[in-house]
Design a protein around this motif. Sequence first.
Motif, mmCIF file in Angstrom:
data_model
loop_
_atom_site.group_PDB
_atom_site.id
_atom_site.type_symbol
_atom_site.label_atom_id
_atom_site.label_comp_id
_atom_site.label_asym_id
_atom_site.label_seq_id
_atom_site.Cartn_x
_atom_site.Cartn_y
_atom_site.Cartn_z
ATOM 1 N N ILE A 121 0.476 -1.151 0.042
ATOM 2 C CA ILE A 121 -0.112 -0.439 -0.050
ATOM 3 C C ILE A 121 0.691 1.594 0.085
ATOM 4 O O ILE A 121 0.653 2.392 -0.486
ATOM 5 N N GLY A 122 1.821 1.333 0.862
ATOM 6 C CA GLY A 122 2.770 2.084 1.082
ATOM 7 C C GLY A 122 3.609 2.301 -0.598
ATOM 8 O O GLY A 122 4.336 4.019 -1.101
ATOM 9 N N GLU A 123 3.046 1.787 -2.044
ATOM 10 C CA GLU A 123 3.637 2.732 -3.120
ATOM 11 C C GLU A 123 2.603 3.809 -3.654
ATOM 12 O O GLU A 123 3.123 4.607 -4.505
ATOM 13 N N PHE A 124 1.852 3.579 -3.030
ATOM 14 C CA PHE A 124 0.499 5.153 -3.508
ATOM 15 C C PHE A 124 -0.190 5.699 -2.061
ATOM 16 O O PHE A 124 -1.079 6.303 -2.483
ATOM 17 N N TRP A 125 -0.061 5.116 -1.094
ATOM 18 C CA TRP A 125 -0.757 5.485 0.309
ATOM 19 C C TRP A 125 0.358 5.627 1.211
ATOM 20 O O TRP A 125 0.672 4.515 1.749
ATOM 21 N N GLN A 126 0.462 6.629 1.721
ATOM 22 C CA GLN A 126 1.035 6.906 3.110
ATOM 23 C C GLN A 126 0.522 6.723 4.502
ATOM 24 O O GLN A 126 -0.473 7.667 4.647
ATOM 25 N N ALA A 127 0.617 6.087 5.510
ATOM 26 C CA ALA A 127 -0.255 6.335 6.741
ATOM 27 C C ALA A 127 0.774 5.896 8.168
ATOM 28 O O ALA A 127 1.694 4.669 7.664
ATOM 29 N N GLN A 128 0.982 6.341 9.065
ATOM 30 C CA GLN A 128 1.604 6.304 10.119
ATOM 31 C C GLN A 128 1.143 5.251 11.563
ATOM 32 O O GLN A 128 -0.025 5.587 11.072
ATOM 33 N N HIS A 129 1.735 5.194 12.067
ATOM 34 C CA HIS A 129 1.389 4.114 13.305
ATOM 35 C C HIS A 129 0.021 4.995 14.341
ATOM 36 O O HIS A 129 -0.959 4.726 14.929
ATOM 37 N N SER A 130 0.057 6.600 13.888
ATOM 38 C CA SER A 130 -0.215 7.239 14.610
ATOM 39 C C SER A 130 -1.408 7.491 13.893
ATOM 40 O O SER A 130 -2.966 8.723 14.925
ATOM 41 N N GLN A 131 -1.990 7.272 12.606
ATOM 42 C CA GLN A 131 -3.040 7.342 11.722
ATOM 43 C C GLN A 131 -3.833 5.600 12.122
ATOM 44 O O GLN A 131 -4.899 5.297 12.339
ATOM 45 N N ILE A 132 -2.952 4.683 11.997
ATOM 46 C CA ILE A 132 -3.305 3.514 11.506
ATOM 47 C C ILE A 132 -4.804 2.847 13.091
ATOM 48 O O ILE A 132 -5.739 2.362 12.203
ATOM 49 N N TYR A 133 -3.353 2.748 14.234
ATOM 50 C CA TYR A 133 -3.878 2.023 15.298
ATOM 51 C C TYR A 133 -5.940 3.003 15.672
ATOM 52 O O TYR A 133 -6.487 2.656 16.254
ATOM 53 N N PRO A 134 -5.787 4.385 15.768
ATOM 54 C CA PRO A 134 -7.021 5.632 15.837
ATOM 55 C C PRO A 134 -7.968 4.806 15.071
ATOM 56 O O PRO A 134 -8.991 5.349 15.711
ATOM 57 N N MET A 135 -7.606 5.663 13.868
ATOM 58 C CA MET A 135 -8.330 4.251 12.558
ATOM 59 C C MET A 135 -8.669 3.185 13.022
ATOM 60 O O MET A 135 -10.270 2.198 12.715
#
Length: 153
Positions: free
Chosen positions: A9-23
């Motif tokens: 997914i990182g090839e086209f969409w970036q997300a940090q740990h701080s975004q993933i786990y709250p989501m």
Amino acid sequence: MTKAFEHEIGEFWQAQHSQIYPMLKRLETAGDITHEDTVSGEKLAKKQYSLTPTGHDKLVAWVSEPSPELTATKDEFILKLYFIKTSDDPRLQPMLQEQAALHRAQLAHLQERQQTVFPDQTAIDQAYGHYLILDHAIGRERYYVEWLEKYLS
């Protein structure tokens, strides 16, 4: 989850740990996903997430929605180029060389991923959207390298 963002997914969409786990917490609270605690190795506890039927329905609906907007990408190198005023600026060639090396490496990485993830037509048929994304990323990097090389001295 983090590995997916690093490799695929990182090839086209970036997300940090701080975004993933709250989501994930919000999705679970909304009833779209559930988790099961699992143990990996001797002591490493992990959460294994799964879509609920409601979450699956929402995902199917979301994928089916139009995507009518082009989103701007952040590219610091391109922003810096904007401030280069002449072709003989002494900063230009080192910038182009650095970027060419980075994009050649990224192109090689993507081509390796394509061979690893999609070794045959069966693999392509089982994850066709993923294949299209990877093919797009390879084309993008190939073009970027060609564009940079055009201006390298």
